[in-house]
Each structure stands twice: as C-alpha cells, then as structure tokens.
Design a protein around this motif. Structure first.
Motif: not given
Ligand code: MG
Ligand code: ATP
Lengths: 236, 293
Positions: A43, A84, A160-161
């Motif tokens: 991140t 995130e 981000d994810e």
């Molecule tokens: Mg992260």
C-alpha cells in the motif's frame, strides 16, 4: 514503453522508513502486480506513486519525474487510484461518488457518457445510484472504488487489493472487468494483491515484496512456477 | 391573537438571522471540525463595510452585493492567512486563533468606527404591512425573504454544482478527495468565504433592528450557538430550523413570561443550549458525533 518507473524508492511515515529503496516498472498497456504479505509495504508503494507519503529516490511517469508533486496534480496526469479501504464518500450517493471520480477532468457531457460506461461494467451500481455510498456492501464499495477511478479515464490504474474480503465469484467478476478495461481501453494497471493465484493469472509481470524490499521479480508465468512462491502464496 | 402572530413573525425574522449565523458556523464546523468563534465579528465587520459603502452614496442593493463579494474574499483570505498555518494543530490552538481573530476584528472595528452605535438602513419600506387584520413590520418580512433566498441559493449550490459537490466531498473525506483531484485546502477556504458571506447577510439584516456597533453580534452569536446546538452541529438544515425555533421561542417568552422580559432573554438561549446538550446532545436533526481519530 515503460509508463511508470521507480528507482531506489524510499518512503517513510514520520521517522519510520517502510520502503528501503525499491525498483519496479509498469509497462504501458500492461498489467503489473505487486505481491507480498501483510505489512510488506504494498500500500505504501501505491501511496508513494500518488504523492501521499514522503519519499526519496526517483519515480517517473510517462518520462517525467513526479516525486514530491501533490496528489491532486498527479491525478491530473492520469493516475487513478482505488485505494486500500475503498475510500467511499459514505454520505454521498453512488452517482455523486462517481461524478467526483471525473472531477479532475472537468465537467461536461463526457461525464454522462462515462457514467453510462461504468454502469455498463458494474450494473449493480446503476441500480443503486441514488443510495448513499456507505449503505453499499463491502464488495459493492470495492466496485464503486474501481468505477470511481475509471471515471478519471486514467492512463494508469492503481488497484489496492481489490479482492480483499470478497466472495470468489465477485473477485472473478472484478478481475474480468480489470482485464477488459486493460485490453479495450488500453489502461495500464498496477495491481497490489495478496491473492497471488488470481493476480499472477492476470498480470504479465510481477514483483514480490517483503518488509519494504523487492525480493523477487519477473514475468508472472515464471513466478507462478517458483517453489518459494508456490509454498508461501499459492499453497500447493 | 394578533400580538401572537406579530411576535411569531418577528421571531421568524430574528430567527432567520440566528439561523444564518448558525448555518455559517455549521458549514465551517462540518468542513474542518472548527467552531469559528469569530463568525459574529466577521459578520459585524462586513456590516461596517456595507455602512461605509452606503455612506459613500452607493445605492443599497449595490452596497449589499458589493459587501457580499468583499466578505467572500475576506473569508477566503482569513482561512488562507490565519487558519491555514494552524490547520493541523490541536483543536485548542485553532480555537485560540479564532478567539484572537474575534478580539482583533472587534478592536479594529472599534478603532476605525468607534464604539458609538450607528443607525443602519433597511432596504424595506418603513411602512408596516397589513396581512389580513394583522400588521407586520416590513423589515421583518423582508428579512425572512432575504434569508430564504440565501438559503435557497446555498442549497442549490451545494446540491447541484460540481464545486458544491467537491466541497461536500472535501469536508467528508479529505484523503479520497485528493485522489479525485480536489484541492482540499481551497475547498475549505471557499467554505470560509461562503460562511463570511452568509454572516454578512445576517449582519446587514439585523443591524437595522439592533443598531450597528462593534459588539452588535455578541448576543446574536450566543443565539446562533443555541440554534446550531438545537438543530445539531452536523446538520445545515437543522441549524436554520433551530434558528427559527430559537427566534420564535425567544420572542414569545419575552412577550408572555413577564418576569423574563427583554433583559433575561439571553438566559433563555443559554438554558436552551444546556437542555439540548443534556437531553439530546446531537440536536434535533444531527447525527451522533463520530470523532475522527
Ligand atoms: Mg495494504
Ligand atoms: N499511516 C501509517 N503510519 C505509520 N506506519 C504505517 C502507516 N501505514 C503503514 N505503516 C507501516 O508501514 C508498513 C507497510 O505498510 P503497508 O500498509 O504498506 O503494508 P501492505 O503491504 O499494504 O500490507 P497489507 O497487505 O496488510 O495491506 C507496515 O509496517 C505498517 O505498519
């Protein structure tokens, strides 16, 4: 051509350094993924690209050096970020959330076109366009985050994810859309993931991070065959 | 009964003014978590600017809109110059800066214009207006009208314009806003500018009633706090409704409860603040306070 390139990138929060000089590159029109365990600095890497943390070293975007520039200006260069935590404007409606995604481009008729476009990708957002963003489920908010970043018509999309906390079916849906956007709209993608099997399936190039350093990198297909990665991240 | 209606209408007129100042407080509070204690003095200063323009022979509505423009610019400048440097400091620091601003504006106004009360004109005819059998002050009705126009303008601005949307976004989620390319600092400054404008309207509408002097807004600020507390510090619409309620209650209590009269009216405002804080701290329309960490 290389669209985004970092050399000796360091980043810190206050006095704590969390990136210790990493190198990576994102090819124009490609999908690149950064893998790594919790706290590896994934991140932070994306935040560094967006000017959200203090950095040292060098980051170049489309040939220009962008270190130290304000986030607001980097967005105007065409860097879209689905962050995130999803960054939903919880009290604003879904449509307002999306309109804000196009803010940096200025208003005009093209915003209406882009709304149609992202509603095409994410029909459930169209059904909920008058609903406050905060009332969406986690997965829906993740879609909203991706859709908001797309409203910018970015050259580079930072994800981000996007699979975090989502049902496998929804994950597959989101990644299918990412692939479509990449292929049809030529948007380059830098994807941060813990879900290595999906990410390695999608990306052409991959980096593996551990405690603020890149410990391995190469074509995604190669990393998928790597024993260490198989044991640690793929589980077979 | 006639007296009752007259008191309600003049309560709505002053209530609209309290509501406007309360709205200015809430706008800044929502965007920055700062209670701008200098809001009243900023409005007072704007009203003196209007007075200066009027004295120079500028026609009323030109002076009115000229004052709005100057106040907007002044509000933006105050945010950029005075508030910006302490933006990320503890809340107490910002409060002290606001109080400092209050004292400075007050003494500068006193220094330039003296502390002697000045009459301030109303744009509305001095003749009372008959509605049915009841007589209303033209200024009361006019002030209600002006307040409603200002509120409608603000509502439309925040609801329908891209800039208004960006300002709401910046107040809610500065990090995400930056990722959308919104210049959050400027949004806050524009918020201060708009609040100063709303305050200026309130000042120009109340000055014909209370006369113009550097301490003119002190009492009104207390009522505005009562209004914002009653309506909820998180609800712009609530602040306005709170203002109207406070204005009407204040007037009715002053008229019908004889031992209170005009002298003790301010106590009513404080009592209302206390009662709301004890029984419904988030106000009538507010959301429960969620603190940023
Ligand atoms: Mg992260
Ligand atoms: N705002 C912050 N202030 C201080 N330290 C932070 C902050 N954000 C992250 N860190 C630290 O930086 C390191 C890297 O964090 P980062 O969020 O980049 O990890 P990550 O790889 O994204 O992890 P995850 O997969 O859990 O999201 C961690 O040790 C974390 O504690």
């Amino acid at each position: 051509m290389v669209l985004l390139e970092a050399r000796g990138l360091e980043a810190q929060y206050g006095w704590t350094k969390v990136l210790h000089g990493i190198d990576f590159a994102v090819e124009e029109g490609g999908i690149t993924t950064i893998l790594g365990a919790n706290g590896a600095g994934k991140t932070t890497t994306l935040r560094a690209v967006c000017g959200m943390v203090r950095t040292a070293g060098e980051i170049r975007f489309a040939g220009q050096r962008i270190n130290g520039r304000a986030t607001e200006d980097l967005v105007r260069l065409g860097i879209g970020h689905a962050p995130e935590g999803r960054g939903t404007f919880v009290n604003l409606t879904v449509e307002e959330n999306l309109r804000l995604g196009a803010y940096a481009r200025g208003g005009g008729r093209s915003v209406a076109q882009d709304l149609e476009r992202v509603y095409g990708y994410f029909p459930m957002l169209a059904q909920r366009k008058k609903q406050p963003g905060g009332t969406l489920s986690g997965g829906e908010q993740q879609m909203l985050a991706v859709a908001r970043a797309l409203m910018l018509r970015p050259r580079l999309l930072l994800l981000d994810e996007p699979s975090l906390g989502l049902a496998p079916l929804v994950v597959r849906e989101i990644f299918r859309i990412v692939r479509t956007i990449n292929r049809d709209e030529r948007v380059s993608v830098l994807l941060v993931e813990q879900n290595a099997s999906v990410a390695l399936g999608l990306a052409q190039h991959a980096y593996l991070m551990e405690t603020g350093r890149v410990v391995m990198s190469g074509p995604a297909a190669e990393l998928r065959q790597n024993d260490a990665i198989r044991r640690a991240y793929l589980g077979y | 009964m006639e007296i009752f209606f007259q008191q309600v209408v003049s309560g709505l007129a002053t209530g609209g003014i309290y509501g406007s100042v309360a709205l200015a407080l809430v706008m800044i509070y929502q965007a920055t978590d700062v209670v701008n204690y200098a809001q009243g003095e900023m409005a007072m200063f704007s009203t003196y600017l209007a007075w200066t323009l009027l004295n120079a022979g500028v026609p009323y509505w030109w002076a009115f809109f000229g004052t709005l423009v100057i106040s907007f610019v002044g509000g933006v400048l105050i945010e950029r110059v005075v508030i910006r440097p302490v933006e990320n400091k503890p809340i107490l620091t910002i409060v002290i800066v606001c109080i400092g601003l209050l004292v400075i504006l007050n003494s500068v106004a006193g220094w330039i214009y003296s502390y002697i009360q000045k009459p301030f004109p109303s744009p509305f005819p001095p003749r009372p207006i008959m509605l049915g059998t009841v007589v209303f002050g033209a200024h009361d009705l006019g002030a209600i009208g002006v307040t409603l126009v200002v509120l409608a303008f603000l509502y439309a601005f925040f609801r329908f314009t891209t800039l208004g949307l960006a300002m709401r976004a910046a107040a809610q989620n500065p990090v995400s806003s930056r990722l959308c390319g919104i210049r959050v600092g400027w949004m806050l400054a524009i918020g201060w500018g708009l609040a100063a404008m709303v305050g200026a309207v309130a000042g120009m509408m109340v000055a014909p009633i209370v006369f113009l002097d550097p301490n003119m807004m002190a009492g009104i600020l207390i009522y505005a706090f009562a209004s914002a507390t009653l309506g909820g510090f998180t609800s712009p619409g609530g602040a306005v409704v709170g203002g109207l309620i406070v204005g009407v209650i204040e007037n009715l209590v002053g008229t019908y409860v004889h031992f209170i009269g005009t002298e003790l009216k301010l106590t009513v405002a404080l009592a209302m603040i206390l009662i709301v804080l004890v029984f419904k701290p988030s106000g009538l329309f507010g959301r429960a306070a969620v603190h940023r960490v």
